[in-house]
Design an enzyme around this catalytic site. Structure first.
Site, PDB file in Angstrom:
ATOM      1  N   LYS A 115      36.872  11.178   1.151  1.00 51.82           N
ATOM      2  CA  LYS A 115      36.329  12.536   1.234  1.00 51.82           C
ATOM      3  C   LYS A 115      35.063  12.729   0.414  1.00 51.82           C
ATOM      4  O   LYS A 115      34.237  13.578   0.757  1.00 51.82           O
ATOM      5  CB  LYS A 115      37.397  13.555   0.831  1.00 51.82           C
ATOM      6  N   GLU A 148      36.606  20.508  -5.883  1.00 52.56           N
ATOM      7  CA  GLU A 148      35.869  21.448  -5.039  1.00 52.56           C
ATOM      8  C   GLU A 148      36.083  22.838  -5.588  1.00 52.56           C
ATOM      9  O   GLU A 148      37.155  23.118  -6.132  1.00 52.56           O
ATOM     10  CB  GLU A 148      36.440  21.437  -3.604  1.00 52.56           C
ATOM     11  N   ARG A 174      40.315  10.863  14.441  1.00 54.42           N
ATOM     12  CA  ARG A 174      41.446  10.493  15.314  1.00 54.42           C
ATOM     13  C   ARG A 174      41.790  11.684  16.188  1.00 54.42           C
ATOM     14  O   ARG A 174      41.233  12.763  16.016  1.00 54.42           O
ATOM     15  CB  ARG A 174      42.650  10.155  14.442  1.00 54.42           C
TER      16      ARG A 174
HETATM   17  P1  ADP Z   1      46.172  17.290  11.930  1.00 57.11           P
HETATM   18  O1  ADP Z   1      44.985  17.294  11.038  1.00 57.11           O
HETATM   19  O2  ADP Z   1      46.078  16.509  13.170  1.00 57.11           O
HETATM   20  O3  ADP Z   1      46.680  18.644  12.074  1.00 57.11           O
HETATM   21  P2  ADP Z   1      48.076  16.567   9.913  1.00 57.11           P
HETATM   22  O4  ADP Z   1      47.292  16.798   8.672  1.00 57.11           O
HETATM   23  O5  ADP Z   1      49.192  17.490  10.236  1.00 57.11           O
HETATM   24  O6  ADP Z   1      47.147  16.403  11.138  1.00 57.11           O
HETATM   25  O7  ADP Z   1      48.618  15.086   9.888  1.00 57.11           O
HETATM   26  C1  ADP Z   1      49.237  14.519  11.014  1.00 57.11           C
HETATM   27  C2  ADP Z   1      50.123  13.404  10.559  1.00 57.11           C
HETATM   28  O8  ADP Z   1      49.358  12.395   9.941  1.00 57.11           O
HETATM   29  C3  ADP Z   1      51.149  13.810   9.521  1.00 57.11           C
HETATM   30  O9  ADP Z   1      52.305  13.032   9.730  1.00 57.11           O
HETATM   31  C4  ADP Z   1      50.487  13.443   8.208  1.00 57.11           C
HETATM   32  O10 ADP Z   1      51.434  13.258   7.194  1.00 57.11           O
HETATM   33  C5  ADP Z   1      49.763  12.189   8.593  1.00 57.11           C
HETATM   34  N1  ADP Z   1      48.540  11.967   7.813  1.00 57.11           N
HETATM   35  C6  ADP Z   1      47.398  12.656   7.921  1.00 57.11           C
HETATM   36  N2  ADP Z   1      46.451  12.163   7.089  1.00 57.11           N
HETATM   37  C7  ADP Z   1      47.016  11.137   6.429  1.00 57.11           C
HETATM   38  C8  ADP Z   1      46.560  10.211   5.430  1.00 57.11           C
HETATM   39  N3  ADP Z   1      45.331  10.246   4.925  1.00 57.11           N
HETATM   40  N4  ADP Z   1      47.425   9.293   4.976  1.00 57.11           N
HETATM   41  C9  ADP Z   1      48.682   9.248   5.476  1.00 57.11           C
HETATM   42  N5  ADP Z   1      49.166  10.059   6.416  1.00 57.11           N
HETATM   43  C10 ADP Z   1      48.363  11.004   6.891  1.00 57.11           C
HETATM   44  P1  ADP Z   2      43.968  17.288   4.392  1.00 55.37           P
HETATM   45  O1  ADP Z   2      43.184  16.029   4.476  1.00 55.37           O
HETATM   46  O2  ADP Z   2      45.252  17.126   3.674  1.00 55.37           O
HETATM   47  O3  ADP Z   2      44.085  17.964   5.714  1.00 55.37           O
HETATM   48  P2  ADP Z   2      41.943  19.245   3.692  1.00 55.37           P
HETATM   49  O4  ADP Z   2      40.790  18.897   2.809  1.00 55.37           O
HETATM   50  O5  ADP Z   2      41.675  19.331   5.145  1.00 55.37           O
HETATM   51  O6  ADP Z   2      43.120  18.231   3.424  1.00 55.37           O
HETATM   52  O7  ADP Z   2      42.572  20.609   3.187  1.00 55.37           O
HETATM   53  C1  ADP Z   2      43.803  21.091   3.699  1.00 55.37           C
HETATM   54  C2  ADP Z   2      43.901  22.594   3.493  1.00 55.37           C
HETATM   55  O8  ADP Z   2      43.806  22.921   2.105  1.00 55.37           O
HETATM   56  C3  ADP Z   2      42.793  23.392   4.147  1.00 55.37           C
HETATM   57  O9  ADP Z   2      43.072  23.681   5.487  1.00 55.37           O
HETATM   58  C4  ADP Z   2      42.738  24.646   3.288  1.00 55.37           C
HETATM   59  O10 ADP Z   2      43.711  25.574   3.652  1.00 55.37           O
HETATM   60  C5  ADP Z   2      43.064  24.112   1.915  1.00 55.37           C
HETATM   61  N1  ADP Z   2      41.824  23.800   1.167  1.00 55.37           N
HETATM   62  C6  ADP Z   2      41.252  22.594   1.059  1.00 55.37           C
HETATM   63  N2  ADP Z   2      40.126  22.647   0.312  1.00 55.37           N
HETATM   64  C7  ADP Z   2      39.977  23.936  -0.057  1.00 55.37           C
HETATM   65  C8  ADP Z   2      39.014  24.644  -0.846  1.00 55.37           C
HETATM   66  N3  ADP Z   2      37.980  24.027  -1.402  1.00 55.37           N
HETATM   67  N4  ADP Z   2      39.186  25.986  -1.015  1.00 55.37           N
HETATM   68  C9  ADP Z   2      40.248  26.614  -0.454  1.00 55.37           C
HETATM   69  N5  ADP Z   2      41.168  26.007   0.293  1.00 55.37           N
HETATM   70  C10 ADP Z   2      41.062  24.681   0.493  1.00 55.37           C
END
Ligand code: ADP
Ligand code: ADP
Ligand code: MG
Length: 471
Positions: free
Chosen positions: A115, A199, A290
């Protein structure tokens, strides 16, 4: 065109990919571990191979999977989501062994999976990012100094995180001091990397993400956005396309940003660019390289089959659509029906599905791998069904969601379905006015009664089904 594809996944997404292959005349190969012997993806694929007793290691073994693909004469591997889908080493191994990986190049997965590197690329490309650290944090002292510069609240996030894990909000130096080692330990356990970054916490933002498609000829299009603000602990529960909270100007602007982001990194195949929206401010958050869990709702509003496009792109074909060919119609909602007990802190509720009756009728789509009698194994993700509804207007799609959730019968395990009915009844949801704080701000929505359906209704329903099926 690809002829035979190994699906390196399980559950509903493996079934989804089998379906796309079947429609395209592509042979599909499933893999499974013993707890999944009776799983639907195994029954439904053209061929299926066991990768051993251990519930997980088979799905996470790059070399074994690539070798199996070679031995069974596959020309490609589709990784689905989760598991190895964002594992750059796996994609690189495919490249080395001459198997097509259905996704972007391994170097792009590597860059976007980190990230902080992704933030660097976006900064360079002129895509706005959240204020924060310029790389990983070295130690707590550096974190404390930076936080007082940026201003609380801040977020500490795992650099290789995903699935909503490895993220902590800190409102003060004291909280940061407490949480810092916890995020590091969670990141190490979940993602095998201790790297974390900071962040600024965007307060009460909307989560808006854009689906993009890019072919090997350098064409990139977006398929509009999804609003995934209905989340619990940073995990999505209900997703919406398009966002009912955007103006047409915001929609075009964010779509354009996502295309710019994809172009900047030489992206290929389907991907999602996630943003946070606060007022009129848009911040890049991350890119998922993906197919996404909620790709379904974009398919419903645009008519584009995203998995089909993925397989076409991987075959070297150009995109089927130019940007001006892509329009959207109506609204779609996706409910992630998880095998969890909302009334017990969303504790997983695995076990045997004693009875499953699928919802149906106009505008209803179900993506699942469960069936009556299926035993949900305790080793995997708790999401067991995706219920998707589509309708022309926001009002209608909310009513249709309510009706489809009422239609569905899923007995034997606890699920999140009844909780979603409460959310749909809330006036802020109905008025399309919510942000990522909706779920934490409404704990009262958990005070519903899991009313058992009177046996007369069950019997009448069984009789109606039997009459329809001609039994
Ligand atoms: P989406 O962004 O498609 O909504 P999710 O965040 O819900 O996806 O993740 C979908 C699946 O992939 C979940 O089972 C989650 O635990 C897994 N997953 C997502 N990112 C990672 C990661 N960086 N490492 C391991 N598992 C991940
Ligand atoms: P992941 O890889 O687990 O999906 P993300 O970076 O996409 O992680 O963040 C997942 C969720 O966490 C976001 O959809 C948001 O709700 C919250 N989030 C992440 N970063 C921030 C931020 N800087 N400020 C507020 N909410 C955040
Ligand atoms: Mg995310």
């Amino acid at each position: 065109m690809l002829k035979k594809v190994l699906i390196a996944n399980r559950g509903e997404i493996a079934v989804r990919i089998v379906r796309a292959c079947a429609e395209m005349g592509i042979r599909s190969v499933a893999i499974y571990t013993e707890p999944d012997r009776y799983a639907l993806h195994v029954k439904r694929a053209d061929e299926a191979y066991s990768l051993g007793e251990d519930p997980l290691s088979g799905y996470l073994d790059p070399l074994r999977i690539v070798n199996l693909a070679l031995e069974t004469g596959c020309d490609a591997i589709h990784p689905g989501y989760g598991f190895l889908s964002e594992n750059a080493e796996f994609a690189r191994l495919c490249e080395q062994k001459g198997i097509t990986f259905v996704g972007p190049k391994s170097s792009v997965i590597h860059k976007m999976g980190d990230k902080t590197q992704a933030r660097d690329s976006m900064r360079a490309a002129g895509v706005p990012i959240t204020p924060g650290s310029e790389g990983n944090l070295a130690n707590l002292e550096e974190a404390l100094a930076l936080a007082s510069e940026i201003g609380y609240p801040i977020m500490i996030k795992a650099t290789s995180g995903g699935g909503g894990r490895g993220i902590r909000r800190c409102d003060s130096a004291q909280e940061l001091t407490q949480q810092y080692p916890r995020v590091i330990s969670e990141a190490t356990k979940a993602f095998g990397s201790a790297e974390v970054f900071m962040e600024k916490c965007i307060v009460n933002p909307r989560h808006i993400e854009v689906q993009i498609l890019a072919d090997s000829q350098g064409n990139v299009v977006h398929l509009y956005e999804r609003d995934c603000s209905i989340q619990r602990r940073n995990q999505k529960l209900i997703e919406i396309a398009p966002s009912p909270q955007l103006t047409p100007e915001q929609r075009n602007y964010i779509g354009g940003l996502a295309v710019k982001a994809a172009e900047a990194v030489g992206y290929e195949n389907a991907g999602t660019v996630e943003f946070l929206l606060s007022g009129n401010q848009v911040y890049f958050m991350e890119m998922n390289t993906r197919v996404q869990v909620e790709h379904t709702i974009t398919e419903q509003i645009t008519g584009v089959d995203i998995v089909r496009e993925q397989l076409r792109i991987a075959s070297g074909l150009p995109l089927s659509y130019r940007q001006e060919d892509i329009s959207y119609r109506g609204f779609a909602l996706q409910f992630r029906i998880n095998a969890e007990d909302p009334k017990n802190d969303f504790l997983p509720s695995f076990g045997r599905i004693s009875h499953y009756y699928a919802p149906g009728g106009p505008g209803v789509r179900v993506d699942t791998a469960i069936y009556t009698g299926y035993e949900i194994p305790p080793f995997y993700d708790s999401m067991c069904l995706k219920l998707v509804v589509w309708a022309l207007t926001w009002e209608e799609v909310v009513a249709r969601g309510q009706r489809a959730l009422d239609d569905m019968r899923l007995h034997g395990i606890k699920t999140t379905a009844n909780y979603y009915k409460q959310i749909l009844q809330h006036e802020d949801f109905r008025n399309a006015s919510f942000n990522t704080s909706f779920v934490p701000e409404h704990p009262e929505l958990l005070n519903y009664s899991d009313k058992k359906h009177p046996s007369e209704i069950a019997l009448a329903l069984a009789a109606a089904i039997a009459a329809h099926a001609g039994w």
